[in-house]
Design a protein around this motif. Structure first.
Motif, PDB file in Angstrom:
ATOM      1  N   LEU A 124       0.829  -1.208   0.000  1.00 16.09           N
ATOM      2  CA  LEU A 124       0.000   0.000   0.000  1.00 16.09           C
ATOM      3  C   LEU A 124       0.864   1.257   0.000  1.00 16.09           C
ATOM      4  O   LEU A 124       0.339   2.370   0.062  1.00 16.09           O
ATOM      5  CB  LEU A 124      -0.915   0.000   1.228  1.00 16.09           C
ATOM      6  N   LEU A 151      -2.752  -6.957   1.769  1.00 20.24           N
ATOM      7  CA  LEU A 151      -2.305  -5.582   1.530  1.00 20.24           C
ATOM      8  C   LEU A 151      -1.349  -5.215   2.649  1.00 20.24           C
ATOM      9  O   LEU A 151      -1.753  -5.048   3.805  1.00 20.24           O
ATOM     10  CB  LEU A 151      -3.508  -4.641   1.488  1.00 20.24           C
ATOM     11  N   THR A 152      -0.064  -5.125   2.318  1.00 16.20           N
ATOM     12  CA  THR A 152       0.973  -4.873   3.319  1.00 16.20           C
ATOM     13  C   THR A 152       1.202  -3.377   3.512  1.00 16.20           C
ATOM     14  O   THR A 152       0.734  -2.554   2.735  1.00 16.20           O
ATOM     15  CB  THR A 152       2.295  -5.532   2.897  1.00 16.20           C
ATOM     16  N   ALA A 154       0.040  -1.400   5.764  1.00 18.70           N
ATOM     17  CA  ALA A 154      -1.210  -0.675   5.992  1.00 18.70           C
ATOM     18  C   ALA A 154      -1.008   0.536   6.896  1.00 18.70           C
ATOM     19  O   ALA A 154      -1.824   1.476   6.866  1.00 18.70           O
ATOM     20  CB  ALA A 154      -2.245  -1.622   6.601  1.00 18.70           C
ATOM     21  N   LEU A 163      -8.293   3.808   3.360  1.00 19.02           N
ATOM     22  CA  LEU A 163      -7.950   2.385   3.418  1.00 19.02           C
ATOM     23  C   LEU A 163      -9.143   1.523   3.017  1.00 19.02           C
ATOM     24  O   LEU A 163      -8.982   0.532   2.274  1.00 19.02           O
ATOM     25  CB  LEU A 163      -7.480   2.014   4.823  1.00 19.02           C
ATOM     26  N   VAL A 167      -9.299  -1.224  -0.069  1.00 11.81           N
ATOM     27  CA  VAL A 167      -9.708  -2.610   0.134  1.00 11.81           C
ATOM     28  C   VAL A 167     -10.883  -2.948  -0.783  1.00 11.81           C
ATOM     29  O   VAL A 167     -10.919  -4.033  -1.386  1.00 11.81           O
ATOM     30  CB  VAL A 167     -10.092  -2.850   1.605  1.00 11.81           C
ATOM     31  N   THR A 181      -5.719  -6.704   5.373  1.00 13.27           N
ATOM     32  CA  THR A 181      -4.775  -5.596   5.511  1.00 13.27           C
ATOM     33  C   THR A 181      -3.860  -5.894   6.689  1.00 13.27           C
ATOM     34  O   THR A 181      -4.326  -6.300   7.761  1.00 13.27           O
ATOM     35  CB  THR A 181      -5.505  -4.262   5.734  1.00 13.27           C
ATOM     36  N   SER A 183      -0.076  -4.763   8.806  1.00 16.40           N
ATOM     37  CA  SER A 183       1.134  -3.987   9.060  1.00 16.40           C
ATOM     38  C   SER A 183       2.059  -4.876   9.868  1.00 16.40           C
ATOM     39  O   SER A 183       1.855  -5.062  11.073  1.00 16.40           O
ATOM     40  CB  SER A 183       0.818  -2.692   9.820  1.00 16.40           C
ATOM     41  N   GLY A 189      -3.289  -6.987  12.112  1.00 17.79           N
ATOM     42  CA  GLY A 189      -3.869  -7.858  11.096  1.00 17.79           C
ATOM     43  C   GLY A 189      -3.214  -9.209  10.969  1.00 17.79           C
ATOM     44  O   GLY A 189      -3.681 -10.054  10.194  1.00 17.79           O
TER      45      GLY A 189
END
Length: 364
Positions: A124, A151-152, A154, A163, A167, A181, A183, A189
């Motif tokens: 992201l 989705l890294t 975040a 966000l 998504v 998502t 992080s 997540g």
């Protein structure tokens, strides 16, 4: 667990089960060892066995066919001793992740075998490339694995509304696919991802700079994979993973980390493309002609959906692009299909020429 499976209990964390035991039985009778390939490089491979990890040569198993070489994730029968020690065979693959090579011979290259989940890591930190996500998903579906989009980074999108929109864009691009998502730095997540990959084998895919190595370290609970910073200007990074490595996860499951993939060519992936664009395939059932190309044919339900706003034009263009690419790859190794495609091109060209002549006639 049978007595035969008990002998191989050390392999259970790597995915060993009763079915693999039955497949391996003939090789066990020959005195060969069962193991799973955890790494391949330069014709050699590391194989985890009940007695530990050993090094073996792969030359015995059809070395000149890129689809039949030993790859990370294979279950193999390996010689108990000898110098060099050889892999004698690999067990039938349940799934296989394959892409086309850059070779003019249109060969397939197998990236990983016996995979249950294909994790597509998307950063992201840069603008989303939905077309590339669709390409990864087509290969994942075709392999027989269940795709998952992660989705890294975040934490780099602090606004929850932004966000949520990102998504939603990916979910529209990936029907039937979980979108998470994450992080890895903040640990946000990860619990959902750990639960999802806690059983079976997962392969980690994505471009360089997508945060795959950081994600792998987070799942492993330690810094096993090298991590390097991505460029701020485009989010791209150098290859931190240079080989495909299979690692047992502490919470269960197995992870195969792969190098960043710059090229993601399709290889006979028509079924996978169809699953990525399931809504287009469903609409196409209402087209007037069963072989509708969704371009200029009358009674095309797909183009009607685009005109009404039901189907984004980007989705149709991406579908056409991937289907054409896949047909071309298949045609390069299928003379009959290649001939049919040339006839179709000539037919379409003649129809286009006739239409232009008709228009000119009206203009005169």
């Amino acid at each position: 667990m049978t007595s035969s499976s008990a002998v191989f209990s050390d392999l259970v964390p790597y995915g060993w089960d009763e079915t693999w035991a039955k497949e391996f039985a003939p090789y066990e009778a020959e005195g060969l060892l069962a193991g799973r390939v955890v790494r391949v490089d330069r014709g050699q491979c590391d194989v985890v066995t009940a007695g530990g990890t050993l090094r073996a040569d792969t030359a015995f198993v059809t070395p000149h066919d890129p689809m039949r070489v030993v790859c990370t994730g294979d279950w193999v029968a390996v010689e108990p001793g000898g110098s060099p020690r050889y892999v004698r065979a690999y067990l039938p693959r349940r799934t296989a992740f394959v892409r086309s090579t850059s070779s003019k011979r249109s060969e397939g290259q197998i990236l990983a075998a016996n995979v249950d989940h294909a994790i597509v890591a998307v950063s992201l930190a840069v603008e989303l490339d939905l077309g590339r996500i669709e390409r990864f998903l087509a290969l994942a579906w075709e392999s027989g694995a269940q795709p998952v989009v992660v989705l890294t980074k975040a934490d780099l999108v602090p606004d929850p509304v932004t966000l949520a929109y990102l998504v939603q864009d990916v979910e529209t691009t990936a029907p039937g696919v979980p979108v998470l998502t994450v992080s890895a730095h903040a640990g946000a997540g990860l619990d959902l991802l750990v639960a999802l990959v806690g059983s079976g084998t997962s392969v980690l895919l994505g471009q360089s700079g997508a945060g795959k190595s950081t994600l792998a370290n987070a799942l492993l609970g330690e810094d096993v994979m090298d991590v390097r910073a991505a460029r701020d200007v485009d989010g791209k990074g150098r290859h931190t993973t240079t080989t495909r490595n299979l690692l047992a996860l502490p919470a269960g499951g197995v992870l195969i980390d792969t190098p960043g993939l710059r090229g993601v060519g399709l290889f006979d992936a028509e079924t996978g493309v169809g699953q990525v664009f399931a809504e287009i395939e469903e609409l196409a059932e209402d087209c007037r002609f069963s072989d509708c190309g969704h371009e200029s044919e009358p009674g095309c339900a797909v183009r009607s959906a685009v005109e009404s706003g039901e189907l984004p034009v980007r989705r149709l263009e991406s579908y056409r692009k991937l289907m054409r690419e896949n047909q071309w790859i298949v045609a390069k190794t299928d003379a009959r299909l290649r001939s049919e495609m040339k006839k179709d091109w000539k037919k379409r060209g003649a129809e286009g020429k006739a239409a232009m002549e008709a228009k000119r006639g009206r203009w005169r």
